[in-house]
Design a protein around this motif. Structure first.
Motif, short mmCIF file in Angstrom:
data_model
loop_
_atom_site.label_atom_id
_atom_site.label_comp_id
_atom_site.label_asym_id
_atom_site.label_seq_id
_atom_site.Cartn_x
_atom_site.Cartn_y
_atom_site.Cartn_z
N GLY A 352 0.79 -1.22 0.00
CA GLY A 352 0.00 0.00 0.00
C GLY A 352 0.83 1.27 0.00
N PHE A 353 2.05 1.19 0.54
CA PHE A 353 2.97 2.33 0.52
C PHE A 353 4.20 2.03 -0.33
N SER A 354 4.13 1.03 -1.19
CA SER A 354 5.24 0.57 -2.02
C SER A 354 6.33 -0.04 -1.12
N GLN A 355 7.53 -0.19 -1.68
CA GLN A 355 8.70 -0.71 -0.96
C GLN A 355 9.95 -0.10 -1.59
N GLY A 356 11.08 -0.37 -0.96
CA GLY A 356 12.34 0.07 -1.53
C GLY A 356 12.60 1.55 -1.29
N ILE A 357 13.43 2.14 -2.14
CA ILE A 357 13.85 3.53 -1.91
C ILE A 357 12.70 4.51 -2.11
N HIS A 358 11.65 4.09 -2.83
CA HIS A 358 10.51 4.98 -3.04
C HIS A 358 9.34 4.65 -2.11
N PHE A 359 9.63 3.99 -0.98
CA PHE A 359 8.60 3.79 0.04
C PHE A 359 7.97 5.13 0.38
N CYS A 360 6.67 5.15 0.53
CA CYS A 360 5.91 6.40 0.66
C CYS A 360 6.49 7.33 1.72
N PHE A 361 6.84 8.52 1.30
CA PHE A 361 7.43 9.54 2.15
C PHE A 361 6.49 9.93 3.30
N GLY A 362 5.19 9.95 3.01
CA GLY A 362 4.22 10.41 3.99
C GLY A 362 3.51 9.31 4.75
N ALA A 363 4.02 8.06 4.69
CA ALA A 363 3.33 6.94 5.33
C ALA A 363 3.05 7.15 6.82
N PRO A 364 4.00 7.65 7.62
CA PRO A 364 3.70 7.83 9.05
C PRO A 364 2.54 8.79 9.29
N LEU A 365 2.48 9.87 8.52
CA LEU A 365 1.39 10.82 8.69
C LEU A 365 0.07 10.22 8.22
N ALA A 366 0.08 9.53 7.08
CA ALA A 366 -1.15 8.92 6.57
C ALA A 366 -1.72 7.92 7.56
N ARG A 367 -0.85 7.08 8.12
CA ARG A 367 -1.31 6.09 9.10
C ARG A 367 -1.98 6.77 10.29
N LEU A 368 -1.34 7.81 10.80
CA LEU A 368 -1.87 8.50 11.98
C LEU A 368 -3.23 9.11 11.67
N GLU A 369 -3.37 9.73 10.50
CA GLU A 369 -4.64 10.34 10.14
C GLU A 369 -5.74 9.29 10.00
N VAL A 370 -5.45 8.21 9.29
CA VAL A 370 -6.49 7.21 9.02
C VAL A 370 -6.86 6.46 10.28
N GLN A 371 -5.89 6.14 11.12
CA GLN A 371 -6.21 5.45 12.38
C GLN A 371 -7.17 6.29 13.23
N ASN A 372 -6.91 7.58 13.33
CA ASN A 372 -7.78 8.44 14.13
C ASN A 372 -9.13 8.66 13.47
N ALA A 373 -9.13 8.89 12.17
CA ALA A 373 -10.39 9.18 11.48
C ALA A 373 -11.31 7.97 11.47
N VAL A 374 -10.80 6.83 11.05
CA VAL A 374 -11.65 5.64 10.94
C VAL A 374 -12.04 5.13 12.32
N GLY A 375 -11.10 5.17 13.27
CA GLY A 375 -11.43 4.73 14.62
C GLY A 375 -12.57 5.54 15.23
N GLU A 376 -12.54 6.85 15.07
CA GLU A 376 -13.59 7.70 15.63
C GLU A 376 -14.89 7.59 14.84
#
Length: 414
Positions: A352-376
């Protein structure tokens, strides 16, 4: 009439809501040459192999049509490739320069985690605004406002400018299309509008950089403009191309992930109820939702810089390569019962965030946003029911997501 390949069928807008039967057919030939000379890779093992293969370039200037790639850049005459469309050593240098201002470590290890109170405040405000309503659009009222507000704060883009760049983003994405429908006059009209939108967006970004150069302000873009690190400052062209990438991808992928998460959970009421009873499952649950409905279906700029032998096929030097993440994440050779939603799936090494050197730059922020949004959303929205299934989808094939998700509700809990 020539019969279309499974990939061509998957790209058709009529199949946007459910490309998975075509991916299943596509995986029977893991590396499939298309009529236009593109090689589509659809199986998990082969995609992971190529993501780590230095013979695969992400720079469109090294592809079959470098002149076109240069002309279509970011709309800015001075634009250079962003971190997602360049190779080492340029990629490594640019990512090193950007990382401390966005992801944080090692200089600001709590940069992303420190945003959680603000994210929760935004989520609570969006849900509070739904009080008294019996029908909501989970995209317009929830999935879109959160990521765009957060990315504006992180980057330092004035939120009052959001309506302008929202129009530019949607116009540009509607024009970024592949497959048989690009031969239509209607697509050519969208393509012209999209190119104009990207040019205007590039000019907007350049003006913002000039403003921050004169007077530094909050956010990542100002920090990058005024950076005086060991590798110097980014050129105006690099600033522009990477700013466009961050603004585009920084909210578009997260919008689609939140929207798809709500849609998927409403289609699987047992999973929704399990998440309501066991809110601690939100962390592995978001990883499963990332696998189940990939926000990025494939990426179109890769090409072979040397002949590559893989899965019984030779990808010749210069050939474009599409890595179909959406197919790989449903590959039964990697995932048990891949078409089943399992919030407790083990060893979920999705792409979902790819792999290797082009692993998603914003993955930590995206995870935090989605965890909070979907959980609530799961905790606070009473008795949500889908109004239309499947909902209407956006035209873009890469950033696949529903345009609207209408939901009937009984109320909003405290």
């Amino acid at each position: 009439m020539v019969e279309e390949t499974p990939w061509q069928q998957a790209l058709r807008y009529a199949n946007r809501a459910n490309p998975y039967p075509f991916y299943e057919e596509l995986r029977k030939t893991p590396v499939a040459r298309q009529p236009d000379g593109t090689y589509v890779v659809s199986t998990y093992r082969e995609i992971v192999t190529l993501l780590h293969d230095p013979r695969v370039s992400s720079d469109p200037r090294k592809g079959p049509d470098p002149a076109s790639a240069q002309a279509e850049g970011s709309g800015e005459p001075e634009a250079e490739p962003s971190i997602i469309t360049c190779d080492p050593p340029e990629h490594d240098r640019d990512r090193r320069m950007m990382t401390p201002h966005f992801v944080g470590p090692p200089h600001s290890p709590d940069l992303i985690s420190g945003l959680e109170p603000e994210i929760r405040r935004i989520v609570d405000g969006l849900l509070d605004h739904m009080r008294g309503k019996t029908r909501i659009d989970a995209v317009d009222a929830f999935a879109y406002p959160l990521p765009v507000t957060v990315i504006c704060k992180v980057l330092g883009v004035p939120l009052e400018d959001e309506p302008r760049f929202h129009h530019w983003i949607q116009t540009a994405l509607d024009a970024w299309e592949f497959g048989p429908e690009t031969a239509s006059e209607e697509f050519q009209s969208r393509l012209a509008a999209g190119n104009q939108a990207v040019q205007e967006f590039g000019q907007f970004a350049a003006e913002l950089f000039d403003r921050y150069a004169r007077r530094p302000g909050p956010g990542m873009l100002s920090a990058m403009v005024n950076e005086d690190g060991p590798e110097g400052r980014m050129s105006k062209g690099l600033l522009t191309s990477n700013a466009l990438l961050l603004i585009f991808a920084g909210h578009e992928t997260t919008v689609n992930l939140i929207a798809h998460s709500v849609l998927t959970l409403l289609r699987h009421p047992d999973a929704l109820e399990k998440l309501r009873r066991r809110p601690e499952l939100i962390v592995p649950g978001v990883e499963e939702l990332l696998r189940f409905e990939s926000s990025v279906q494939f990426w179109p700029t890769r090409s072979a810089v040397k002949d590559i032998d893989i899965a019984g096929t030779t990808i010749p030097k210069g050939a474009p390569i599409f890595l179909a993440y959406g197919s790989a994440n449903r590959d039964p050779e990697q995932f048990t019962d891949p078409d089943e939603l399992d919030l407790e799936r083990r060893d979920n090494q999705h792409l979902g965030f790819s792999q290797g050197i082009h692993f998603c730059f914003g993955a930590p922020l995206a995870r935090l946003e989605v965890q909070n949004a979907v959980g609530e959303f799961v905790r606070r929205v009473e008795n949500p029911r889908l109004v239309e299934d499947p909902p209407p989808y956006r035209r873009n094939q890469i950033f696949r997501g529903p345009r609207h998700v209408l939901v009937d509700i009984d109320g909003i809990r405290d």
